[in-house]
Scaffold this motif. Structure first.
Motif, PDB file in Angstrom:
ATOM      1  N   ILE A  32      73.881  97.164 108.717  1.00  0.00           N
ATOM      2  CA  ILE A  32      73.614  95.877 108.066  1.00  0.00           C
ATOM      3  C   ILE A  32      73.562  94.743 109.102  1.00  0.00           C
ATOM      4  O   ILE A  32      74.203  94.830 110.153  1.00  0.00           O
ATOM      5  CB  ILE A  32      74.730  95.594 107.023  1.00  0.00           C
ATOM      6  CG1 ILE A  32      74.369  94.445 106.083  1.00  0.00           C
ATOM      7  CG2 ILE A  32      76.068  95.307 107.703  1.00  0.00           C
ATOM      8  CD1 ILE A  32      75.364  94.276 104.922  1.00  0.00           C
ATOM      9  N   GLN A  33      72.755  93.718 108.782  1.00  0.00           N
ATOM     10  CA  GLN A  33      72.709  92.510 109.612  1.00  0.00           C
ATOM     11  C   GLN A  33      72.880  91.307 108.697  1.00  0.00           C
ATOM     12  O   GLN A  33      72.192  91.183 107.683  1.00  0.00           O
ATOM     13  CB  GLN A  33      71.367  92.408 110.331  1.00  0.00           C
ATOM     14  CG  GLN A  33      71.209  93.425 111.466  1.00  0.00           C
ATOM     15  CD  GLN A  33      69.858  93.304 112.134  1.00  0.00           C
ATOM     16  OE1 GLN A  33      68.828  93.449 111.489  1.00  0.00           O
ATOM     17  NE2 GLN A  33      69.862  93.021 113.417  1.00  0.00           N
ATOM     18  N   LEU A  34      73.804  90.439 109.057  1.00  0.00           N
ATOM     19  CA  LEU A  34      74.089  89.243 108.263  1.00  0.00           C
ATOM     20  C   LEU A  34      74.032  88.018 109.167  1.00  0.00           C
ATOM     21  O   LEU A  34      74.488  88.069 110.307  1.00  0.00           O
ATOM     22  CB  LEU A  34      75.482  89.363 107.629  1.00  0.00           C
ATOM     23  CG  LEU A  34      75.720  90.601 106.746  1.00  0.00           C
ATOM     24  CD1 LEU A  34      77.194  90.735 106.407  1.00  0.00           C
ATOM     25  CD2 LEU A  34      74.876  90.527 105.482  1.00  0.00           C
ATOM     26  N   TRP A  35      73.466  86.941 108.639  1.00  0.00           N
ATOM     27  CA  TRP A  35      73.346  85.713 109.429  1.00  0.00           C
ATOM     28  C   TRP A  35      74.097  84.560 108.773  1.00  0.00           C
ATOM     29  O   TRP A  35      74.173  84.470 107.543  1.00  0.00           O
ATOM     30  CB  TRP A  35      71.881  85.319 109.574  1.00  0.00           C
ATOM     31  CG  TRP A  35      71.080  86.185 110.493  1.00  0.00           C
ATOM     32  CD1 TRP A  35      70.803  85.944 111.810  1.00  0.00           C
ATOM     33  CD2 TRP A  35      70.416  87.423 110.178  1.00  0.00           C
ATOM     34  NE1 TRP A  35      70.020  86.971 112.322  1.00  0.00           N
ATOM     35  CE2 TRP A  35      69.780  87.881 111.355  1.00  0.00           C
ATOM     36  CE3 TRP A  35      70.326  88.196 109.002  1.00  0.00           C
ATOM     37  CZ2 TRP A  35      69.038  89.064 111.387  1.00  0.00           C
ATOM     38  CZ3 TRP A  35      69.604  89.391 109.032  1.00  0.00           C
ATOM     39  CH2 TRP A  35      68.968  89.808 110.213  1.00  0.00           C
ATOM     40  N   LYS A  44      74.550  86.013 114.210  1.00  0.00           N
ATOM     41  CA  LYS A  44      74.293  87.259 113.498  1.00  0.00           C
ATOM     42  C   LYS A  44      75.467  88.215 113.617  1.00  0.00           C
ATOM     43  O   LYS A  44      76.064  88.338 114.685  1.00  0.00           O
ATOM     44  CB  LYS A  44      73.032  87.919 114.062  1.00  0.00           C
ATOM     45  CG  LYS A  44      72.674  89.232 113.385  1.00  0.00           C
ATOM     46  CD  LYS A  44      71.350  89.770 113.876  1.00  0.00           C
ATOM     47  CE  LYS A  44      71.489  90.445 115.231  1.00  0.00           C
ATOM     48  NZ  LYS A  44      70.242  91.146 115.613  1.00  0.00           N
ATOM     49  N   PHE A  45      75.758  88.870 112.497  1.00  0.00           N
ATOM     50  CA  PHE A  45      76.764  89.942 112.485  1.00  0.00           C
ATOM     51  C   PHE A  45      76.045  91.259 112.239  1.00  0.00           C
ATOM     52  O   PHE A  45      75.276  91.384 111.290  1.00  0.00           O
ATOM     53  CB  PHE A  45      77.783  89.687 111.364  1.00  0.00           C
ATOM     54  CG  PHE A  45      78.651  90.880 111.049  1.00  0.00           C
ATOM     55  CD1 PHE A  45      79.724  91.210 111.864  1.00  0.00           C
ATOM     56  CD2 PHE A  45      78.396  91.677 109.940  1.00  0.00           C
ATOM     57  CE1 PHE A  45      80.532  92.314 111.589  1.00  0.00           C
ATOM     58  CE2 PHE A  45      79.197  92.784 109.649  1.00  0.00           C
ATOM     59  CZ  PHE A  45      80.266  93.087 110.479  1.00  0.00           C
ATOM     60  N   THR A  46      76.231  92.237 113.124  1.00  0.00           N
ATOM     61  CA  THR A  46      75.682  93.569 112.895  1.00  0.00           C
ATOM     62  C   THR A  46      76.838  94.484 112.520  1.00  0.00           C
ATOM     63  O   THR A  46      77.766  94.659 113.312  1.00  0.00           O
ATOM     64  CB  THR A  46      74.955  94.096 114.142  1.00  0.00           C
ATOM     65  OG1 THR A  46      73.905  93.186 114.471  1.00  0.00           O
ATOM     66  CG2 THR A  46      74.357  95.478 113.896  1.00  0.00           C
ATOM     67  N   ALA A  68      70.523  88.016 104.750  1.00  0.00           N
ATOM     68  CA  ALA A  68      71.011  89.385 104.941  1.00  0.00           C
ATOM     69  C   ALA A  68      69.886  90.409 104.914  1.00  0.00           C
ATOM     70  O   ALA A  68      68.884  90.239 104.218  1.00  0.00           O
ATOM     71  CB  ALA A  68      72.013  89.711 103.833  1.00  0.00           C
ATOM     72  N   LYS A  69      70.071  91.475 105.692  1.00  0.00           N
ATOM     73  CA  LYS A  69      69.122  92.592 105.735  1.00  0.00           C
ATOM     74  C   LYS A  69      69.885  93.889 105.897  1.00  0.00           C
ATOM     75  O   LYS A  69      70.889  93.933 106.606  1.00  0.00           O
ATOM     76  CB  LYS A  69      68.236  92.482 106.992  1.00  0.00           C
ATOM     77  CG  LYS A  69      66.933  91.778 106.837  1.00  0.00           C
ATOM     78  CD  LYS A  69      66.164  91.889 108.152  1.00  0.00           C
ATOM     79  CE  LYS A  69      65.068  90.838 108.195  1.00  0.00           C
ATOM     80  NZ  LYS A  69      64.311  90.872 109.457  1.00  0.00           N
TER      81      LYS A  69
END
Ligand SMILES: *[C@@H]1O[C@H](CO)[C@@H](O)[C@H](O)[C@H]1NC(C)=O
Ligand SMILES: *[C@@H]1O[C@H](CO)[C@@H](O)[C@H](O)[C@H]1NC(C)=O
Length: 115
Positions: A32-35, A44-46, A68-69
């Motif tokens: 997951i990737q969150l901004w 960004k958090f991976t 989010a992605k």
């Protein structure tokens, strides 16, 4: 003579047990990737881990995610409470560049599954 035979037998059983343990252990992968900002901008958090397991967000991303992605091949959900409890919002690899108001800056945990 007898004693060294036992040692060799022990060493052999340890050696054969090791590869089995390594293959059964689930490997961490990026899920997951969150901004912190909308449109996949800002810090960004991976998130890495294993599928179907809940993780709480680190402090600087708790209540501070705005887009989010999921990584390709996964579908992820973020929750307004810790430990993936209560209401969650799901997305896939296309992601959401603007999160709905009710979860914008209000997520505390995440979990991903295979898409
Ligand atoms: C929360 O995100 C904003 C950017 O949207 C950033 O400026 C701020 O430092 C973040 N807060 C924390 C506690 O990291
Ligand atoms: C979320 O935080 C960002 C900056 O930290 C802010 O621009 C935005 O308006 C906030 N969203 C809500 C729904 O409060």
């Amino acid at each position: 003579m007898h004693y060294s035979t036992i040692l060799i037998a022990l060493a052999a059983s340890v050696a054969s047990a090791a590869p089995t343990g390594a293959t059964t252990a689930a490997k961490d992968q990026e899920l997951i990737q969150l901004w912190q900002d909308q449109k996949f901008l800002g810090l960004k958090f991976t998130g890495s881990g294993v599928v179907d397991k809940c993780f709480n967000l680190p402090g600087d991303f708790t209540n501070n995610v705005s887009s989010a992605k999921a990584k390709p091949g996964f579908r992820c959900t973020i929750w307004v409470k810790k430990d993936c409890k209560d209401t969650g919002f799901s997305f896939d690899e296309a992601g959401n560049k603007v999160l709905p108001d009710w979860i914008d800056n209000k997520s505390k945990s995440w979990k991903c599954n295979n898409a």
